[in-house]
Design an enzyme around this catalytic site. Structure first.
Site, PDB file in Angstrom:
ATOM      1  N   ASP A   8       0.810  -1.223   0.000  1.00 45.39           N
ATOM      2  CA  ASP A   8       0.000   0.000   0.000  1.00 45.39           C
ATOM      3  C   ASP A   8       0.846   1.278   0.000  1.00 45.39           C
ATOM      4  O   ASP A   8       1.594   1.534   0.940  1.00 45.39           O
ATOM      5  CB  ASP A   8      -0.904   0.041   1.231  1.00 45.39           C
ATOM      6  CG  ASP A   8      -1.686  -1.242   1.446  1.00 45.39           C
ATOM      7  OD1 ASP A   8      -1.083  -2.326   1.339  1.00 45.39           O
ATOM      8  OD2 ASP A   8      -2.885  -1.161   1.751  1.00 45.39           O
ATOM      9  N   HIS A  68     -10.902   1.111   0.120  1.00 44.06           N
ATOM     10  CA  HIS A  68     -11.053   2.551  -0.117  1.00 44.06           C
ATOM     11  C   HIS A  68     -11.002   2.888  -1.608  1.00 44.06           C
ATOM     12  O   HIS A  68     -10.720   4.041  -1.978  1.00 44.06           O
ATOM     13  CB  HIS A  68      -9.944   3.326   0.610  1.00 44.06           C
ATOM     14  CG  HIS A  68     -10.019   3.243   2.099  1.00 44.06           C
ATOM     15  ND1 HIS A  68     -11.092   3.706   2.829  1.00 44.06           N
ATOM     16  CD2 HIS A  68      -9.145   2.732   3.012  1.00 44.06           C
ATOM     17  CE1 HIS A  68     -10.884   3.495   4.117  1.00 44.06           C
ATOM     18  NE2 HIS A  68      -9.714   2.902   4.254  1.00 44.06           N
ATOM     19  N   HIS A 154      -6.712  -8.349   0.024  1.00 47.03           N
ATOM     20  CA  HIS A 154      -6.740  -7.122   0.824  1.00 47.03           C
ATOM     21  C   HIS A 154      -7.631  -7.384   2.031  1.00 47.03           C
ATOM     22  O   HIS A 154      -8.864  -7.351   1.937  1.00 47.03           O
ATOM     23  CB  HIS A 154      -7.284  -5.986  -0.041  1.00 47.03           C
ATOM     24  CG  HIS A 154      -6.985  -4.621   0.478  1.00 47.03           C
ATOM     25  ND1 HIS A 154      -5.739  -4.032   0.363  1.00 47.03           N
ATOM     26  CD2 HIS A 154      -7.767  -3.709   1.113  1.00 47.03           C
ATOM     27  CE1 HIS A 154      -5.763  -2.820   0.888  1.00 47.03           C
ATOM     28  NE2 HIS A 154      -6.989  -2.605   1.363  1.00 47.03           N
ATOM     29  N   HIS A 181      -0.491  -2.924   6.409  1.00 46.21           N
ATOM     30  CA  HIS A 181       0.648  -2.005   6.344  1.00 46.21           C
ATOM     31  C   HIS A 181       1.892  -2.468   7.094  1.00 46.21           C
ATOM     32  O   HIS A 181       2.875  -1.737   7.166  1.00 46.21           O
ATOM     33  CB  HIS A 181       0.263  -0.610   6.850  1.00 46.21           C
ATOM     34  CG  HIS A 181      -0.733   0.092   5.988  1.00 46.21           C
ATOM     35  ND1 HIS A 181      -0.935   1.464   6.049  1.00 46.21           N
ATOM     36  CD2 HIS A 181      -1.593  -0.355   5.046  1.00 46.21           C
ATOM     37  CE1 HIS A 181      -1.880   1.809   5.188  1.00 46.21           C
ATOM     38  NE2 HIS A 181      -2.294   0.710   4.559  1.00 46.21           N
TER      39      HIS A 181
END
Length: 271
Positions: A8, A68, A154, A181
């Protein structure tokens, strides 16, 4: 095929590192194909059309998104015009864009890039990622019409990511997790030949709380009360991901190696 996948991209620091260092990293690692998750590249929430274009122009061949995907409204129309951007297969039935795409590498070999969202601990219920992936993998076996298949899962839960990895073992060249992350230490080639990593980490400033400036997240953990908005940290970013080498005939992985370039997690590049 040598496939470089980067996790990411987080805010301005991540974009800056991509624009300044991706081309050189690609050359150093002799990558034939570069896939980047652009999920958090615009202020930590989604990607604008301009920021997505910047990452592509900096050396990425394909971008994946995430939960997102459409937080930045111009992505709603841009994704239909740009076949190199992939949103999750199981996002929503009427979502714009595509959940899988085929990209050619520097030598004309073809790779299928696809992504699915997990269901465990996510912000809202998404469709079943296993059935969504099953349909795509059945239609595109590695070593057939495509020489490689990459799956970006994800998701929050490592258990769910691992289950997806084993579900895809022998059916994909690589399954790599994104979203949390934090790079994990479980890079491996599964028994049937699929390279796997639970989380690639982020392309962002690790002097942070998963890419966000530390003060507000720490305040909320300590007091339970929000005061300000989260903002991405802007120190030197580490480009985090994996390099996978595949066999063109079978489409399966020969090896997988973590990549950490620059910033706090920098390490020696794989050969």
């Amino acid at each position: 095929m040598r496939i470089l996948f980067l996790g990411d991209v987080m805010g301005r620091a991540g974009r800056r590192a991509i624009s300044e260092r991706l081309a050189g990293l690609r050359t150093k690692l002799k990558a034939d194909l570069v896939v980047v998750n652009a999920e958090n590249s615009s202020g930590g929430r989604g990607a604008t059309a301009g920021h997505a274009q910047l990452i592509l122009e900096s050396g990425a061949d394909c971008l994946t998104l995430g939960d997102h995907a459409f937080d930045q409204k111009d992505m709603m129309s841009f994704i239909d015009k740009e076949p190199r951007i992939v949103r999750p297969l199981n996002f929503a039935r009427d979502a714009p864009g595509r959940g899988a795409t085929i990209i050619s590498d520097t030598r004309g070999r073809k790779a299928l890039i696809t992504q699915a969202l997990g269901q465990v601990f996510m912000s809202r219920p998404y469709d079943d990622p296993f059935s969504a992936l099953d349909a795509v993998l059945r239609a595109h076996p590695p070593g057939g019409m495509v020489q490689a298949v990459l799956v970006d899962i994800h998701a929050e839960a490592t258990s769910e990511k691992m289950a997806v990895g084993h579900f895809c073992d022998g059916r994909a060249s690589v399954v790599v997790g994104t979203h949390t992350h934090v790079p994990t230490a479980d890079a491996q080639v599964l028994p049937r030949g699929t390279a796997y990593l639970s989380d690639a980490g982020m392309c962002g400033d690790y002097d942070s709380v998963i890419g966000m400036e530390k003060t507000e997240p720490m305040r909320r953990f300590i007091t339970g009360m929000p005061r300000d908005r989260f903002t991405p940290a802007e120190g030197e970013a580490t480009l985090s991901g994996v390099l996978v080498e595949t066999d063109d005939k079978t489409g399966l992985a020969k090896n997988i190696q973590p990549v950490r370039d620059g910033g706090r997690l920098s390490q020696t590049h794989p050969a």
